[in-house]
Structures are given as C-alpha cells and as structure tokens.
Design a protein around this motif. Sequence first.
Motif, PDB file in Angstrom:
ATOM      1  N   UNK A   1       0.838  -1.204   0.000  1.00 34.40           N
ATOM      2  CA  UNK A   1       0.000   0.000   0.000  1.00 34.40           C
ATOM      3  C   UNK A   1       0.873   1.254   0.000  1.00 34.40           C
ATOM      4  N   UNK A   2       1.990   1.197   0.756  1.00 33.22           N
ATOM      5  CA  UNK A   2       2.876   2.368   0.838  1.00 33.22           C
ATOM      6  C   UNK A   2       3.537   2.630  -0.518  1.00 33.22           C
ATOM      7  N   UNK A   3       3.876   1.562  -1.254  1.00 32.40           N
ATOM      8  CA  UNK A   3       4.502   1.744  -2.575  1.00 32.40           C
ATOM      9  C   UNK A   3       3.548   2.478  -3.504  1.00 32.40           C
ATOM     10  N   UNK A   4       2.262   2.075  -3.464  1.00 31.37           N
ATOM     11  CA  UNK A   4       1.281   2.720  -4.340  1.00 31.37           C
ATOM     12  C   UNK A   4       1.010   4.149  -3.873  1.00 31.37           C
ATOM     13  N   UNK A   5       0.919   4.317  -2.573  1.00 31.02           N
ATOM     14  CA  UNK A   5       0.565   5.618  -2.006  1.00 31.02           C
ATOM     15  C   UNK A   5       1.657   6.656  -2.286  1.00 31.02           C
ATOM     16  N   UNK A   6       2.928   6.232  -2.115  1.00 30.95           N
ATOM     17  CA  UNK A   6       4.031   7.183  -2.297  1.00 30.95           C
ATOM     18  C   UNK A   6       4.665   7.098  -3.687  1.00 30.95           C
ATOM     19  N   UNK A   7       4.260   6.099  -4.508  1.00 29.72           N
ATOM     20  CA  UNK A   7       4.872   5.942  -5.821  1.00 29.72           C
ATOM     21  C   UNK A   7       6.298   5.391  -5.738  1.00 29.72           C
ATOM     22  N   UNK A   8       6.539   4.450  -4.834  1.00 28.39           N
ATOM     23  CA  UNK A   8       7.871   3.833  -4.703  1.00 28.39           C
ATOM     24  C   UNK A   8       7.879   2.567  -5.558  1.00 28.39           C
ATOM     25  N   UNK A   9       8.925   2.387  -6.395  1.00 31.02           N
ATOM     26  CA  UNK A   9       8.937   1.273  -7.351  1.00 31.02           C
ATOM     27  C   UNK A   9       9.584   0.010  -6.772  1.00 31.02           C
ATOM     28  N   UNK A  10      10.539   0.179  -5.848  1.00 34.72           N
ATOM     29  CA  UNK A  10      11.274  -0.983  -5.339  1.00 34.72           C
ATOM     30  C   UNK A  10      11.073  -1.080  -3.826  1.00 34.72           C
ATOM     31  N   UNK A  11      10.475  -2.174  -3.389  1.00 35.99           N
ATOM     32  CA  UNK A  11      10.136  -2.346  -1.965  1.00 35.99           C
ATOM     33  C   UNK A  11      11.383  -2.250  -1.074  1.00 35.99           C
ATOM     34  N   UNK A  12      12.558  -2.627  -1.632  1.00 37.63           N
ATOM     35  CA  UNK A  12      13.791  -2.648  -0.829  1.00 37.63           C
ATOM     36  C   UNK A  12      14.216  -1.243  -0.408  1.00 37.63           C
ATOM     37  N   UNK A  13      13.740  -0.225  -1.167  1.00 32.16           N
ATOM     38  CA  UNK A  13      14.090   1.162  -0.805  1.00 32.16           C
ATOM     39  C   UNK A  13      13.667   1.510   0.613  1.00 32.16           C
ATOM     40  N   UNK A  14      12.584   0.884   1.083  1.00 31.90           N
ATOM     41  CA  UNK A  14      12.098   1.222   2.433  1.00 31.90           C
ATOM     42  C   UNK A  14      13.110   0.857   3.520  1.00 31.90           C
ATOM     43  N   UNK A  15      13.944  -0.140   3.237  1.00 31.79           N
ATOM     44  CA  UNK A  15      14.809  -0.652   4.305  1.00 31.79           C
ATOM     45  C   UNK A  15      16.305  -0.505   4.029  1.00 31.79           C
ATOM     46  N   UNK A  16      16.664   0.336   3.040  1.00 34.80           N
ATOM     47  CA  UNK A  16      18.093   0.516   2.758  1.00 34.80           C
ATOM     48  C   UNK A  16      18.734   1.583   3.628  1.00 34.80           C
ATOM     49  N   UNK A  17      17.948   2.224   4.479  1.00 33.06           N
ATOM     50  CA  UNK A  17      18.450   3.290   5.352  1.00 33.06           C
ATOM     51  C   UNK A  17      19.171   4.385   4.566  1.00 33.06           C
ATOM     52  N   UNK A  18      18.648   4.688   3.373  1.00 30.53           N
ATOM     53  CA  UNK A  18      19.232   5.754   2.568  1.00 30.53           C
ATOM     54  C   UNK A  18      18.548   7.064   2.974  1.00 30.53           C
ATOM     55  N   UNK A  19      19.348   7.953   3.595  1.00 32.92           N
ATOM     56  CA  UNK A  19      18.753   9.185   4.139  1.00 32.92           C
ATOM     57  C   UNK A  19      18.079  10.025   3.077  1.00 32.92           C
ATOM     58  N   UNK A  20      18.687  10.028   1.868  1.00 34.81           N
ATOM     59  CA  UNK A  20      18.115  10.862   0.804  1.00 34.81           C
ATOM     60  C   UNK A  20      16.693  10.395   0.467  1.00 34.81           C
ATOM     61  N   UNK A  21      16.514   9.056   0.463  1.00 34.16           N
ATOM     62  CA  UNK A  21      15.184   8.484   0.215  1.00 34.16           C
ATOM     63  C   UNK A  21      14.244   8.816   1.376  1.00 34.16           C
ATOM     64  N   UNK A  22      14.727   8.568   2.595  1.00 35.65           N
ATOM     65  CA  UNK A  22      13.853   8.725   3.770  1.00 35.65           C
ATOM     66  C   UNK A  22      13.466  10.186   4.012  1.00 35.65           C
ATOM     67  N   UNK A  23      14.374  11.111   3.656  1.00 35.10           N
ATOM     68  CA  UNK A  23      14.076  12.525   3.915  1.00 35.10           C
ATOM     69  C   UNK A  23      12.899  13.041   3.087  1.00 35.10           C
ATOM     70  N   UNK A  24      12.560  12.306   2.028  1.00 37.04           N
ATOM     71  CA  UNK A  24      11.415  12.755   1.215  1.00 37.04           C
ATOM     72  C   UNK A  24      10.105  12.678   1.994  1.00 37.04           C
ATOM     73  N   UNK A  25      10.103  11.873   3.067  1.00 40.37           N
ATOM     74  CA  UNK A  25       8.853  11.696   3.818  1.00 40.37           C
ATOM     75  C   UNK A  25       8.787  12.608   5.028  1.00 40.37           C
ATOM     76  N   UNK A  26       9.809  13.518   5.107  1.00 47.34           N
ATOM     77  CA  UNK A  26       9.842  14.418   6.248  1.00 47.34           C
ATOM     78  C   UNK A  26       8.758  15.474   6.074  1.00 47.34           C
ATOM     79  N   UNK A  27       7.939  15.696   7.092  1.00 48.71           N
ATOM     80  CA  UNK A  27       6.900  16.708   6.915  1.00 48.71           C
ATOM     81  C   UNK A  27       7.544  18.080   6.738  1.00 48.71           C
ATOM     82  N   UNK A  28       7.014  18.906   5.834  1.00 48.20           N
ATOM     83  CA  UNK A  28       7.628  20.226   5.642  1.00 48.20           C
ATOM     84  C   UNK A  28       7.165  21.156   6.753  1.00 48.20           C
ATOM     85  N   UNK A  29       8.044  22.071   7.147  1.00 39.71           N
ATOM     86  CA  UNK A  29       7.690  22.961   8.269  1.00 39.71           C
ATOM     87  C   UNK A  29       6.857  24.136   7.795  1.00 39.71           C
TER      88      UNK A  29
END
Length: 329
Positions: A301-329
């Motif tokens: 569901x998260x892949x469809x919701x956020x448009x992520x193509x590779x499920x492994x991206x969720x768990x690679x601990x890549x900050x650049x990827x994860x920072x996209x989900x940071x709420x904007x101030x």
Amino acid sequence: MQIPKDLIESAQTKISGLSNPADFYQLRSSFLGKNSHLTKLFSSLKDLPKDEKIAFAKELNSIKSGLEALFEDAFSNLSSKETSTNKNIDLTLPGINHGLGSLHPISIVTEKITSYFETNSYSVFFGNEVESDFYNFEALNFPANHPARQMHDTFYVEEDQSYLLRTHTSNTQIHAMMKYGAPLKMLSPGRVYRCDSDNTHLPMFTQVEGLVVDPSASFGKLKGTLINFLHHFFDDEMEVRFRPSFFPFTEPSAEVDIRFGKKGWLEVLGCGMVHPNVLKGCGINPAQYNGFAFGMGIERLAMLYFGVEDIRDFYNSDLEFLQQFRPSL
Ligand code: DAH
C-alpha cells in the motif's frame, strides 16, 4: 569531648582563599566528608553518657547546618562568577543543526490505517512475531502438510519446527478470539516473515490484520468496509473488485484489486468470511456468530501511495530516500 568553636570561621577563611573553583569539592569534603573532624565527632557520640549526648548532638548538628549553608552559598557564588567571567563562549555563532527526524514511511502508512479503523471502533491489538505452529497454522485451519503452507515457508526457531517467525498477522485473530471472545472488532499491525526476496517481496515485511466477529457480520459488510477504507486511504473513489480466492481460514475467500491509474488492476489485499472451524476452535459458536477478516501488506500500500517502485528502498536506510517523507515545516 571538645567541640572546636572555630570550625565555621576556619571554613569561611579557606573558602575566600579558594583560587581554583575545581578545589571546591575537596575543601567541602575536608569539613563535611566521611573523614572530616566533624564526622568523627558524630561517631564518638555513642560513647558519651546519655545527658551529655543530647547536648553535644545538638551543638554538632548546628555546626553541621552552618557549614552546609556556608558551602551552598559559596557554590552559587563560584558558579555565577564562572559564567560571568567565561569570555570564551561566542554567543553569535549559529547553533548545531541536528536535523529534524521524522517517522519512517511504513510507520506513516501504518498510522494512517490504524487511525482510520480506530475511528470505526476497531481495537488495536499487537501480536507475537515468534509464534507457535498452532497459532500461525493449525488454529487457522492449515493442518500439517496442507499445500497452503507452501506459500508460507518461513524461518523456524526450534529444530522440531514448533516455533517459527510468523508468516502473517492472521495469528492475532486466534489470540484475540481466545482472549476476548465474541463480539469483537480488532485490528493488528506488525512484522511478518517469509522466505521471499525480490523487488516486490522481502523476507521481512509488515501486514495489518482486521477481524470482525458479530451475529450481523456478512460478506456485504466486508465489501463495504474495504471499499470505504480503500477510497479513504487513497483519497480517490477508484474501482475495487473482489476476486474469488482461497485461504484455509476463510470461506468464501477473496482477493481485492483496485484500478490504479495507468497501472490497471492491482491486487492489494486478501479477505473472507471466517471459516466455521476457526470460530469453533476459538470457542465461538458459528451458529450464533459470523466473522469477516482481511489482511493487507503495508509496504504494498505504501509503494502505491508514495509511488515507490522498489520495496527494498524502504529498508536501505538511505537518508536521501527517507528525507522525502519528512513533513515540511
Ligand atoms: N494471511 C493472508 C496472507 O498473508 C492474508 C489474509 C487473507 C488475511 C484473508 C485475512 C484473510 O484475514 O481473511 O496471505
């Protein structure tokens, strides 16, 4: 026993002569510490006759509180002197930016799902990740050697295969029914494990399980529940279809697809009416109660919701990827 009358004055003189604030504690301890003259006097009290003891104790206590007050004052004077004379702090320098943390995308989606069902009066319930064969399979109507177990190859904790890492969150249905009985409305998110790994499957992933046990539970209500949820989740009244399927613990069973833009039909979850054997095994009378259940993969569901193509991206601990989900101030 002699009580030195000049202890307080002598402490005062030594405090005013302190040139290094680091010597403060040593000085305090020489007057009030374990080996100080005062402490020795206190311990010799026990050898005095009773009437003298009271008078001496009184006097010693008053010297002790006098010294304590003196050192307390001296300490606050010293610390304020230290901060006002410390010229090495440059208050104009910018602070250290530690960055703003945020929830992991899978936690964001899990929270979105649980809060929707909580507002619809489902109780949230957490289950075990290390599970017995009974709760993961047997009680869910997967007898030993049943071919449906083949899709649930997993990691065994014991040689004799009696304990394993759960392959789905459906184990929580059994725990909840056995613990709380009927009627019941529960939701249970959590990690599950399978022997699977590619760009749409992981050996560890997250599911959420839903279960309603009630005399009025029906396939119609199950459909309504899931269609409403999917429309809410994607904020889109997309087409939803129910395809007949098989799960040992539901009868009838269905897989649910959504029509997702240019991608066409996509499977998003499994569901069905709880099998009477499962209800019976949990002490619920199937002649009196019906149940419906559903289970979905949160990463999917998260892949469809956020448009992520590779499920492994969720768990690679890549900050650049994860920072996209940071709420904007
Ligand atoms: N446990 C199933 C799986 O992991 C998903 C599922 C299907 C859960 C149907 C349900 C259900 O509760 O009714 O493949």
